[in-house]
Scaffold this motif. Structure first.
Motif, PDB file in Angstrom:
ATOM      1  N   MET A  16     -22.792 -56.669  52.124  1.00  0.00           N
ATOM      2  CA  MET A  16     -23.175 -55.264  52.012  1.00  0.00           C
ATOM      3  C   MET A  16     -22.514 -54.641  50.787  1.00  0.00           C
ATOM      4  N   ASP A  17     -23.296 -54.021  49.937  1.00  0.00           N
ATOM      5  CA  ASP A  17     -22.767 -53.353  48.751  1.00  0.00           C
ATOM      6  C   ASP A  17     -22.425 -51.919  49.125  1.00  0.00           C
ATOM      7  N   LYS A  18     -21.146 -51.584  49.085  1.00  0.00           N
ATOM      8  CA  LYS A  18     -20.665 -50.272  49.515  1.00  0.00           C
ATOM      9  C   LYS A  18     -20.523 -49.283  48.370  1.00  0.00           C
ATOM     10  N   ARG A  19     -20.960 -49.664  47.179  1.00  0.00           N
ATOM     11  CA  ARG A  19     -20.853 -48.762  46.037  1.00  0.00           C
ATOM     12  C   ARG A  19     -21.890 -47.639  46.142  1.00  0.00           C
ATOM     13  N   ILE A  20     -21.438 -46.422  45.889  1.00  0.00           N
ATOM     14  CA  ILE A  20     -22.269 -45.224  45.955  1.00  0.00           C
ATOM     15  C   ILE A  20     -22.430 -44.677  44.542  1.00  0.00           C
ATOM     16  N   ALA A  21     -23.603 -44.166  44.225  1.00  0.00           N
ATOM     17  CA  ALA A  21     -23.889 -43.778  42.845  1.00  0.00           C
ATOM     18  C   ALA A  21     -23.210 -42.482  42.434  1.00  0.00           C
ATOM     19  N   THR A  22     -23.093 -41.516  43.351  1.00  0.00           N
ATOM     20  CA  THR A  22     -22.602 -40.193  42.954  1.00  0.00           C
ATOM     21  C   THR A  22     -21.560 -39.666  43.935  1.00  0.00           C
ATOM     22  N   LEU A  23     -20.731 -38.773  43.442  1.00  0.00           N
ATOM     23  CA  LEU A  23     -19.756 -38.088  44.293  1.00  0.00           C
ATOM     24  C   LEU A  23     -20.457 -37.240  45.347  1.00  0.00           C
ATOM     25  N   THR A  24     -21.558 -36.630  44.987  1.00  0.00           N
ATOM     26  CA  THR A  24     -22.320 -35.804  45.923  1.00  0.00           C
ATOM     27  C   THR A  24     -22.732 -36.611  47.143  1.00  0.00           C
ATOM     28  N   GLU A  25     -23.261 -37.808  46.892  1.00  0.00           N
ATOM     29  CA  GLU A  25     -23.671 -38.685  47.991  1.00  0.00           C
ATOM     30  C   GLU A  25     -22.477 -39.147  48.802  1.00  0.00           C
ATOM     31  N   ALA A  26     -21.342 -39.348  48.141  1.00  0.00           N
ATOM     32  CA  ALA A  26     -20.160 -39.879  48.817  1.00  0.00           C
ATOM     33  C   ALA A  26     -19.631 -38.934  49.888  1.00  0.00           C
ATOM     34  N   VAL A  27     -19.758 -37.611  49.686  1.00  0.00           N
ATOM     35  CA  VAL A  27     -19.211 -36.644  50.653  1.00  0.00           C
ATOM     36  C   VAL A  27     -20.292 -35.987  51.500  1.00  0.00           C
ATOM     37  N   ALA A  28     -21.516 -36.475  51.426  1.00  0.00           N
ATOM     38  CA  ALA A  28     -22.655 -35.805  52.061  1.00  0.00           C
ATOM     39  C   ALA A  28     -22.595 -35.797  53.582  1.00  0.00           C
ATOM     40  N   ASP A  29     -21.879 -36.749  54.193  1.00  0.00           N
ATOM     41  CA  ASP A  29     -21.904 -36.885  55.651  1.00  0.00           C
ATOM     42  C   ASP A  29     -20.788 -36.135  56.364  1.00  0.00           C
ATOM     43  N   ILE A  30     -19.893 -35.488  55.649  1.00  0.00           N
ATOM     44  CA  ILE A  30     -18.762 -34.807  56.296  1.00  0.00           C
ATOM     45  C   ILE A  30     -19.265 -33.518  56.943  1.00  0.00           C
ATOM     46  N   PRO A  31     -19.136 -33.376  58.274  1.00  0.00           N
ATOM     47  CA  PRO A  31     -19.704 -32.221  58.962  1.00  0.00           C
ATOM     48  C   PRO A  31     -18.695 -31.081  59.142  1.00  0.00           C
ATOM     49  N   ASP A  32     -19.194 -29.938  59.569  1.00  0.00           N
ATOM     50  CA  ASP A  32     -18.324 -28.833  59.963  1.00  0.00           C
ATOM     51  C   ASP A  32     -17.360 -29.313  61.050  1.00  0.00           C
ATOM     52  N   GLY A  33     -16.108 -28.841  60.976  1.00  0.00           N
ATOM     53  CA  GLY A  33     -15.137 -29.149  62.010  1.00  0.00           C
ATOM     54  C   GLY A  33     -14.521 -30.526  61.940  1.00  0.00           C
ATOM     55  N   ALA A  34     -14.811 -31.283  60.896  1.00  0.00           N
ATOM     56  CA  ALA A  34     -14.282 -32.644  60.789  1.00  0.00           C
ATOM     57  C   ALA A  34     -12.787 -32.640  60.502  1.00  0.00           C
ATOM     58  N   THR A  35     -12.116 -33.687  60.945  1.00  0.00           N
ATOM     59  CA  THR A  35     -10.731 -33.952  60.557  1.00  0.00           C
ATOM     60  C   THR A  35     -10.765 -34.941  59.407  1.00  0.00           C
ATOM     61  N   VAL A  36     -10.133 -34.561  58.296  1.00  0.00           N
ATOM     62  CA  VAL A  36     -10.219 -35.353  57.070  1.00  0.00           C
ATOM     63  C   VAL A  36      -8.818 -35.671  56.557  1.00  0.00           C
ATOM     64  N   MET A  37      -8.495 -36.940  56.465  1.00  0.00           N
ATOM     65  CA  MET A  37      -7.262 -37.363  55.802  1.00  0.00           C
ATOM     66  C   MET A  37      -7.528 -37.469  54.310  1.00  0.00           C
ATOM     67  N   ILE A  38      -6.604 -36.949  53.503  1.00  0.00           N
ATOM     68  CA  ILE A  38      -6.754 -37.001  52.050  1.00  0.00           C
ATOM     69  C   ILE A  38      -5.505 -37.660  51.458  1.00  0.00           C
ATOM     70  N   GLY A  39      -5.715 -38.744  50.740  1.00  0.00           N
ATOM     71  CA  GLY A  39      -4.596 -39.484  50.169  1.00  0.00           C
ATOM     72  C   GLY A  39      -3.894 -38.705  49.070  1.00  0.00           C
ATOM     73  N   GLY A  40      -2.690 -39.157  48.755  1.00  0.00           N
ATOM     74  CA  GLY A  40      -1.944 -38.537  47.662  1.00  0.00           C
ATOM     75  C   GLY A  40      -0.570 -38.074  48.084  1.00  0.00           C
ATOM     76  N   PHE A  41       0.365 -38.202  47.170  1.00  0.00           N
ATOM     77  CA  PHE A  41       1.724 -37.677  47.319  1.00  0.00           C
ATOM     78  C   PHE A  41       1.886 -36.694  46.180  1.00  0.00           C
ATOM     79  N   GLY A  42       1.631 -35.393  46.458  1.00  0.00           N
ATOM     80  CA  GLY A  42       1.433 -34.470  45.358  1.00  0.00           C
ATOM     81  C   GLY A  42       0.177 -34.906  44.620  1.00  0.00           C
ATOM     82  N   GLY A  43       0.263 -35.018  43.304  1.00  0.00           N
ATOM     83  CA  GLY A  43      -0.900 -35.440  42.531  1.00  0.00           C
ATOM     84  C   GLY A  43      -1.069 -36.939  42.436  1.00  0.00           C
ATOM     85  N   SER A  44      -0.042 -37.709  42.815  1.00  0.00           N
ATOM     86  CA  SER A  44      -0.120 -39.163  42.702  1.00  0.00           C
ATOM     87  C   SER A  44      -1.058 -39.722  43.762  1.00  0.00           C
ATOM     88  N   GLY A  45      -2.193 -40.261  43.312  1.00  0.00           N
ATOM     89  CA  GLY A  45      -3.158 -40.817  44.244  1.00  0.00           C
ATOM     90  C   GLY A  45      -4.087 -39.800  44.872  1.00  0.00           C
TER      91      GLY A  45
END
Length: 243
Positions: free
Chosen positions: A1-30
């Motif tokens: 299965m090829d998991k590569r997505i063409a655009t950033l818009t498509e990449a975040v399209a499925d996140i719904p209202d009320g979702a819990t989202v983990m976001i990586g990074g330590f400050g700006g690193s990552g």
């Protein structure tokens, strides 16, 4: 299965209202700046997603990344260790106005709660926070004569993370300290979306160099020359534009 997505818009399209989202990074690193800004673009265009719970090490700096998510009204709750960091004005103003909820978690406990979520461990005990307000209402047990506080796992609907290289199957490598929370967040989320500086074909990464196996990754989008939070803040940048 090829998991590569063409655009950033498509990449975040499925996140719904009320979702819990983990976001990586330590400050700006990552920190996956482009994925976060794509989420803002979608919100401004459609009014969704909103009422997000964001899990991160801090509550954002300046007016980009997590701070911009808060400033534009997408976030109703932050789960983090450092709500006050280099320039936390956006979160601070919203919090004092009663417009955003905060769950404060010691940093080591935050990392272990995320790791536990990915490993299928519902709860664990730690001496950290015993005797403080953060331990109120939590079960306490004694081990070898020392009191320990019970902490519950942390899981998420989505994880947005940043990696250096990703292949078509979702296998990832990271750039030095930019790795930080990302591998355990990928394990603890139902769906993991990754921005990578370089997307390669299957076999393009030495198997011994893989840090996050593709089984934990659902989508990979290439972002060459990604922006850095600290550089944007030094330039006094605002996203999506001047306020």
């Amino acid at each position: 299965m090829d998991k590569r997505i063409a655009t950033l818009t498509e990449a975040v399209a499925d996140i719904p209202d009320g979702a819990t989202v983990m976001i990586g990074g330590f400050g700006g690193s990552g920190a996956p700046i482009e994925l976060m800004h794509a989420l803002i673009d979608r919100f401004l265009a459609t009014g969704s997603p909103k009422n997000l719970t964001i899990i991160n090490n801090n509550a954002g700096n300046g007016h980009v990344g997590i701070a911009a998510l808060i400033e534009q009204g997408l976030v109703s709750k932050m789960v983090c260790s450092f709500p006050r960091s280099a320039d936390p004005r956006v979160f601070t103003e919203r919090y004092l106005a009663g417009e955003i909820e905060l769950e404060l978690v010691p940093q080591g406990t935050l990392a272990e709660r995320i790791r536990a979520g990915g490993a299928g461990i519902p709860a664990f005990y730690t001496p950290t926070s015993y005797g403080t307000d953060l331990a109120k209402g939590k079960p306490v047990a004694e081990f070898d004569g020392r009191p320990y506080v019970q902490e519950r796992w942390l899981k998420a609907d989505f994880a947005l993370i940043k990696a250096e290289t990703g292949d078509a199957h979702g296998n990832l490598t990271y750039r030095m300290a930019a790795r930080n929370f990302s591998p355990i967040m990928a394990m603890a989320a139902a769906k993991t979306v990754v921005q990578v500086s370089q997307a390669v074909d299957a076999g393009g990464i030495d198997p011994e160099a893989v840090i996050t196996p593709g089984i934990f990754v659902d989508a990979v989008v290439e972002v060459r020359d990604p922006q850095q939070e600290e550089a944007l803040n030094r330039a006094e940048a605002h996203y999506p534009g001047a306020q």
